[in-house]
Enzyme design. Structure first.
Site, mmCIF file in Angstrom:
data_model
loop_
_atom_site.group_PDB
_atom_site.id
_atom_site.type_symbol
_atom_site.label_atom_id
_atom_site.label_comp_id
_atom_site.label_asym_id
_atom_site.label_seq_id
_atom_site.Cartn_x
_atom_site.Cartn_y
_atom_site.Cartn_z
ATOM 1 N N GLU A 1 23.596 -26.334 34.407
ATOM 2 C CA GLU A 1 22.621 -25.245 34.242
ATOM 3 C C GLU A 1 21.590 -25.259 35.363
ATOM 4 O O GLU A 1 21.119 -24.213 35.805
ATOM 5 C CB GLU A 1 21.931 -25.320 32.864
ATOM 6 C CG GLU A 1 22.884 -25.166 31.669
ATOM 7 C CD GLU A 1 23.752 -23.902 31.735
ATOM 8 O OE1 GLU A 1 23.338 -22.897 32.369
ATOM 9 O OE2 GLU A 1 24.861 -23.929 31.160
ATOM 10 N N GLU B 1 29.686 -19.094 39.018
ATOM 11 C CA GLU B 1 29.715 -20.481 38.527
ATOM 12 C C GLU B 1 29.809 -21.508 39.667
ATOM 13 O O GLU B 1 29.851 -22.704 39.407
ATOM 14 C CB GLU B 1 30.886 -20.694 37.553
ATOM 15 C CG GLU B 1 30.803 -19.901 36.251
ATOM 16 C CD GLU B 1 29.682 -20.349 35.310
ATOM 17 O OE1 GLU B 1 29.324 -21.534 35.311
ATOM 18 O OE2 GLU B 1 29.155 -19.487 34.583
#
EC number: 3.4.24.70
Length: 701
Positions: free
Chosen positions: A484, A513
């Site tokens: 994250e 990502e």
């Protein structure tokens, strides 16, 4: 209409430096959002009257409208995710259609669309910066995908579909949350939960206390098992009681598939409407709509999934054989009939015997404060930034939430972020995510500053501190925090000042990502790991032999884990390309069909995992789940640049880190991701590093 007084004091409508998370309440939502939409409607009408194909007359006023809505709506949808109440849910549900209606109107504005097209077609086009060109092209594409080119009646139909889809995805999500909450199993006999570690028993006792068994303790019970991940996983990994594992597995797998909370019809309706939407826009299926804004195409995604699948299949079959023979050696009754509720349990036993790693025994070495210190010092080494606590500077929604300031090498603030680490099952949704609070923007700068700094929020769901112990994490939770933070870095370290393409905005979904998965690689880097893995009581470092085992265990069952992701990705693409809603094949038939090539142990006939597959039915991953694998190829290859430079050569690591910061983290959505990647890596991406990291290269050779 709400009275003027109450509006003037409504926190959602104030000018704030940071969102007033501490005071916003369900009763502010209806009047606040309605007043805001009223104001933004007036502003967008004004914009349509005065629009010209120039930055000051088009892009800047548009960004102000879009930004205001995304910030304010962001506050309430964030609170729904971390501090859900029935009142808040009802209020959001009521104003949601009004917000969607406004967004559709703005997205389908002919004058704005025409002005963007004029910029695109003007003779000055080539003088615009690359970021501005990307912004204009994205606005045109977005308008087309939001139905701008449709005739009036078709556009009306399109808008109905959008409204309905928005409602259905909320309903899907609420059903999953409610279904997860309805399962509770109270256990009073300790024999039934033999094998479960103290951390899980502590959590189960805490859950029992919160449900009225005020005398529950970890040692004497009673213990309450729920389907939240921190409760479900330990049962599947550690409970010796096979009947309990089966019961919990079946409950987990059938969530939201029966009674009032059944998502089956909702899924069918979602797929039907998505297909209708695709046809209206002139595409043959919804996957094509999804790929219109991604790096990949349906063919390229299929090709990558098949390449990875064929490299993973034989190793995955071997994984199951290994489990069977291991269970036989342990004289387990189920050795010959290993099934779904045995795999996780026996994998955990095999991992312990093979690498002698017990996830639970590692927890004391990963205390949250030490993990964060190590993460921040890695960020300093790689990217030359300092992360300093700034608690108290901004209001928060829960006393556990931390607030940080990110400073550049000369000590100037460049960004801020919130961090909400712990699981709160009664009010916070599961999983982990990063979201933007503010994006970096020149247009939105406050008086006296040249740019508004980006602000992010990171949310995790890890084991809360119990008693006077800090939060002790599993290694997987450590990886999640690194992941994250990678997203947050791309949002916060952007150098792009055009708000609509800054940070993670306008980055193709299958490339988003990259930085998050890239950061996970550092959890296996010796110096990084040793700097965070300090015993919370004695301060001793993780023993060297344990580190070596962690490294070896990284590729443990890599074939099976890879196959699991490939199954999700493939079933997602199938449902959005070949599946015919209302045809002869049901969604569950599709799932079973895909599983033949992606699951070594066939799913149970009554498997209903699709009913809780929120990623594709209530998240942004519809016909996009493959993005995880696509981005893994990019991130493994990006990390291999550091391997090539020499991970122990601190000077080379810093130089490569600086290059990563100046390309992948800095350019935001202002440059096409393939070009950004090539600017960093010097060539196009290759899947080889991913297969090598996963120990699957031999299989594909």
């Amino acid at each position: 209409m709400a009275s003027e007084d109450s509006l003037s004091s409504n926190p959602l409508l104030q000018n704030f430096e940071f969102p007033p998370f501490d005071v916003v309440d369900a009763h502010h939502v209806r009047p606040g959002i309605r007043a805001l939409l009223h104001q933004l409607e007036a502003e967008s009408e004004q914009l349509e009257k005065t629009v010209e194909p120039s930055w000051p007359k088009l892009v800047e006023p548009l960004e102000k409208i879009v930004d205001r809505l995304s910030v304010v709506w962001g506050i309430i949808s964030h609170l729904k995710a971390v501090k859900d109440t029935p009142e808040l849910r009802a209020a959001i549900e009521e104003v949601q259609p009004e917000k969607v209606k406004f967004q559709l109107r703005l997205g389908q504005s002919k004058p704005i669309y025409t002005a963007f097209k004029s910029i695109r077609e003007s003779s000055d086009w080539n003088t615009l910066s690359e970021a501005r060109q990307r912004l204009v092209e994205a606005q045109i594409k977005e308008a087309v995908l939001s139905g701008i080119a449709l005739e009036d009646d078709k556009r009306e139909e399109f808008n109905k579909i959008e409204q309905e889809l928005e409602k259905l995805s909320h309903k899907f999500s609420d059903n999953v949350l409610d279904a997860t909450k309805t399962f509770e199993k109270l256990i009073t006999d300790k024999k039934e939960i033999e094998g479960l570690p103290p951390s899980a028993l502590g959590l189960f006792a805490q859950a029992a206390v919160s449900k009225g068994n005020e005398n529950a303790t970890a040692d004497t019970g009673p213990w309450l098992i729920t389907l939240d991940a921190p409760s479900y996983l330990p049962v599947m990994q550690h409970a010796k009681n096979r009947a309990l594992r089966e019961e919990v597995y079946r409950a987990y797998l059938s969530r939201a598939s029966s009674g009032d909370l059944d998502n089956t019809a909702i899924i069918d309706q979602i797929l039907k409407l998505r297909l209708e939407k695709a046809k209206l826009l002139g595409y043959s299926n919804y996957a094509e709509v999804s790929m219109a804004t991604k790096m990949a195409t349906v063919e390229k995604a299929d090709e990558l999934l098949e390449k990875l699948r064929s490299a993973s299949w034989a190793p995955a079959v071997q994984d199951i054989e290994d489990l069977k023979s291991f269970a036989k050696k342990q004289v387990a009754a189920e050795a010959d009939s290993l099934t779904h509720w045995d795999v996780t349990f026996w994998s955990e036993r095999l991992r312990e015997s093979k690498y002698d790693i017990n996830e639970e025994e590692l927890r004391p070495y990963f205390s949250l404060p030490k993990v964060m210190d190590g993460l921040f010092s890695l960020a300093k080494t790689l990217f030359g930034i300092d992360v300093v606590p700034a608690d108290g500077v901004a209001p928060v929604w829960n006393s556990d939430v931390r607030f940080y300031c990110v400073k550049d090498s000369s000590g100037n603030p460049t960004a801020y972020f919130y961090f909400d680490p712990y699981s709160r099952p009664s009010e916070k949704r599961g999983g982990a995510w990063m979201d933007e609070v503010f994006s970096r923007s020149r247009v939105m700068a406050q008086k006296g500053s040249s740019v508004r700094l980006p602000v992010a929020q990171m949310v995790c769901n890890q084991t809360p501190p119990v008693g006077d112990k800090p939060s002790l994490m599993t290694f997987r939770e450590v990886e999640t925090v690194f992941h994250e933070f990678g997203h947050a870095l791309q949002h916060m370290l952007t150098k792009e000042d055009e708000g609509l393409v800054a940070g993670i905005r306008n980055i193709e979904w299958d490339a988003v990502e990259l930085p998050s998965q890239f950061m996970e690689n550092w959890c296996y880097h010796r110096d990084t790991l040793m700097s965070i893995a300090k015993h919370y009581q004695t301060g001793e470092t993780l023993p060297e032999d344990v580190y070596k085992k962690l490294l070896a265990a990284r590729t443990f069952r890599a074939g099976s884990l890879s196959l699991r992701q490939l199954k999700f990705a493939t079933v997602d693409l199938e449902l959005h390309t070949k599946y015919v809603p209302g045809g002869t094949e049901s969604i569950y038939d599709v799932d079973q069909r895909v599983s033949v090539k992606t699951q070594v142990i066939p799913p149970l006939p009554e498997d209903r995992f699709l009913c809780s597959f929120s990623h594709i039915f209530a998240g942004g991953y519809a016909a996009g789940y493959y993005s995880y694998k696509w981005a893994e190829v990019l991130s493994a290859d990006a990390f291999s640049a550091f391997e090539d430079a020499g991970l122990d050569d601190i000077k080379a690591v810093k130089e490569t880190g600086q290059r990563f910061r100046n390309t992948i983290l800095a350019l935001g959505g202002g440059k096409a991701p393939l070009q950004v990647f090539v600017a960093f890596r010097g060539r196009e991406p290759s899947p080889e590093p991913l297969l090598r990291h996963n120990g699957l290269l031999a299989a594909s050779a």
